[in-house]
Design a protein around this motif. Structure first.
Motif, PDB file in Angstrom:
ATOM      1  N   ALA A   1       0.999  -1.036  -0.042  1.00 12.94           N
ATOM      2  CA  ALA A   1       0.117  -0.235  -0.029  1.00 12.94           C
ATOM      3  C   ALA A   1       1.031   1.285  -0.021  1.00 12.94           C
ATOM      4  O   ALA A   1       1.989   1.360   0.948  1.00 12.94           O
ATOM      5  CB  ALA A   1      -0.803  -0.116   1.357  1.00 12.94           C
ATOM      6  N   THR A   2       0.610   2.320  -0.680  1.00 12.07           N
ATOM      7  CA  THR A   2       1.215   3.429  -0.959  1.00 12.07           C
ATOM      8  C   THR A   2       0.239   4.667  -0.334  1.00 12.07           C
ATOM      9  O   THR A   2      -0.861   4.892  -0.747  1.00 12.07           O
ATOM     10  CB  THR A   2       1.584   3.707  -2.240  1.00 12.07           C
ATOM     11  N   ALA A   3       0.655   5.552   0.416  1.00 11.97           N
ATOM     12  CA  ALA A   3       0.076   6.548   0.755  1.00 11.97           C
ATOM     13  C   ALA A   3       0.935   8.045   0.582  1.00 11.97           C
ATOM     14  O   ALA A   3       2.050   8.090   0.602  1.00 11.97           O
ATOM     15  CB  ALA A   3      -0.388   6.764   2.447  1.00 11.97           C
ATOM     16  N   VAL A   4       0.246   8.833  -0.311  1.00  9.84           N
ATOM     17  CA  VAL A   4       0.789  10.130  -0.551  1.00  9.84           C
ATOM     18  C   VAL A   4      -0.099  11.377  -0.036  1.00  9.84           C
ATOM     19  O   VAL A   4      -1.069  11.493  -0.416  1.00  9.84           O
ATOM     20  CB  VAL A   4       1.222  10.261  -2.109  1.00  9.84           C
ATOM     21  N   TYR A   5       0.824  12.381   0.708  1.00  9.72           N
ATOM     22  CA  TYR A   5       0.293  13.447   0.782  1.00  9.72           C
ATOM     23  C   TYR A   5       1.211  14.660   0.252  1.00  9.72           C
ATOM     24  O   TYR A   5       2.510  14.492   0.272  1.00  9.72           O
ATOM     25  CB  TYR A   5       0.295  13.718   2.597  1.00  9.72           C
ATOM     26  N   PHE A   6       0.652  15.962   0.034  1.00  8.72           N
ATOM     27  CA  PHE A   6       1.159  17.012  -0.388  1.00  8.72           C
ATOM     28  C   PHE A   6       0.852  18.160   0.723  1.00  8.72           C
ATOM     29  O   PHE A   6      -0.496  18.559   0.892  1.00  8.72           O
ATOM     30  CB  PHE A   6       0.879  17.545  -1.725  1.00  8.72           C
ATOM     31  N   ASN A   7       2.018  18.680   1.383  1.00 11.52           N
ATOM     32  CA  ASN A   7       1.585  19.761   2.154  1.00 11.52           C
ATOM     33  C   ASN A   7       2.353  20.894   1.882  1.00 11.52           C
ATOM     34  O   ASN A   7       3.537  21.392   2.205  1.00 11.52           O
ATOM     35  CB  ASN A   7       2.388  18.987   3.594  1.00 11.52           C
ATOM     36  N   PRO A   8       1.543  21.839   1.310  1.00 18.18           N
ATOM     37  CA  PRO A   8       1.899  23.020   0.965  1.00 18.18           C
ATOM     38  C   PRO A   8       2.005  24.201   2.384  1.00 18.18           C
ATOM     39  O   PRO A   8       0.876  24.036   2.828  1.00 18.18           O
ATOM     40  CB  PRO A   8       1.159  23.779  -0.028  1.00 18.18           C
TER      41      PRO A   8
END
Length: 270
Positions: free
Chosen positions: A218-225
């Protein structure tokens, strides 16, 4: 656990109390230099960030989760040319309606302790660090942790020039001991990051947080600007940051509708 909770509450109370004090701004040169160092995760600078992440609309029960990461960074000079930068990430979690409707869990999660051996001076704006990462089973509730002790390598590389910082941090952890009833840990974390800081100490940037669970595929990706700023709470230098947490790719059943990140970072310049 009660003692740990009281200590955490005291730290938070002191942080909130300081906010009520006057806020004289630091000199622009000091702020710019601090902002540059704080964009570098292996800078020779003592800092104590409290990073709060709130995610809502999670999973089948429309749950919510608040994760307060206590992340002290302490550099140690080993020689005129070599430092070791120690970093700890200790999550304190409160979650509701995640495992079942109306069910709440609050407590510590597992800590990750890292140590980066790094050159004392950057070369042409480029620097790097490499060392061990240790997963410590500090969770106060089995739902909030892995019940596993894990180890593996970690590394970071970055470049700073003309106000810009860009680079990436990575670690890979395998479990080596712990509860035999729990799944093994075989997990990689990759964090590309970038930031631009103005001379005032204000900045804007972001990072991607990519977690690859090899064991569960499983892969989890977040983008945090985020936007950041340097100021003083009384006599204490701090960095403030805020921005959304954008779920880019999250496994089914655990994707939040949206999230927000806020950071209060106590800085102790040499």
């Amino acid at each position: 656990m009660k003692r740990k909770t009281k200590i955490t509450a005291l730290l938070l109370a002191l942080s909130l109390a300081s906010i009520a004090q006057d806020k004289p701004k630091p000199a622009s040169g000091d702020a710019a230099e601090l902002a540059k160092k704080l964009s570098n995760p292996i800078a020779s600078l003592i800092s104590m960030p409290f990073q709060n992440n709130t995610d809502v609309g999670i999973g089948a029960y429309n749950g919510s989760r608040n994760t307060l990461n206590f992340q002290p960074v302490i550099p140690i000079s080993l020689s005129p040319s070599l430092n070791i930068i120690t970093r700890v990430v200790l999550p304190i979690i409160t979650q509701q309606d995640i495992t079942a409707p109306g069910v709440k869990q609050t407590g510590l999660s597992d800590a990750v302790v890292s140590a980066f051996f790094s050159p004392a001076e950057a070369k042409n704006g480029m620097t790097w660090g490499v060392g061990p990462a240790i997963l410590v089973p500090t969770a106060s509730d089995k739902v909030l942790g892995t019940e596993k002790l894990g180890v593996g390598p970690t590394a970071v590389i970055l470049k700073q020039a003309n106000g810009w910082t860009y680079g990436a941090l990575v670690n890979q952890i395998w479990s080596v001991a712990g509860s035999t009833s729990r799944a093994d840990v075989n997990q990689m974390f990759v964090q590309p990051f970038f930031a631009y800081n103005w001379k005032s100490g204000a900045g804007a940037g972001g990072n991607f947080e990519i977690t690859q669970n090899w064991e569960g595929n499983a892969t989890a990706v977040y983008f945090n600007p985020t936007i950041t700023g340097i100021t003083k709470l009384g006599t204490q230098m701090v960095q403030l940051a805020v921005g959304p947490r954008i779920p880019v790719s999250i496994p089914d059943g655990s994707r939040p509708d949206f999230g927000i990140r806020a950071v209060l970072n106590f800085v102790f310049p040499k």
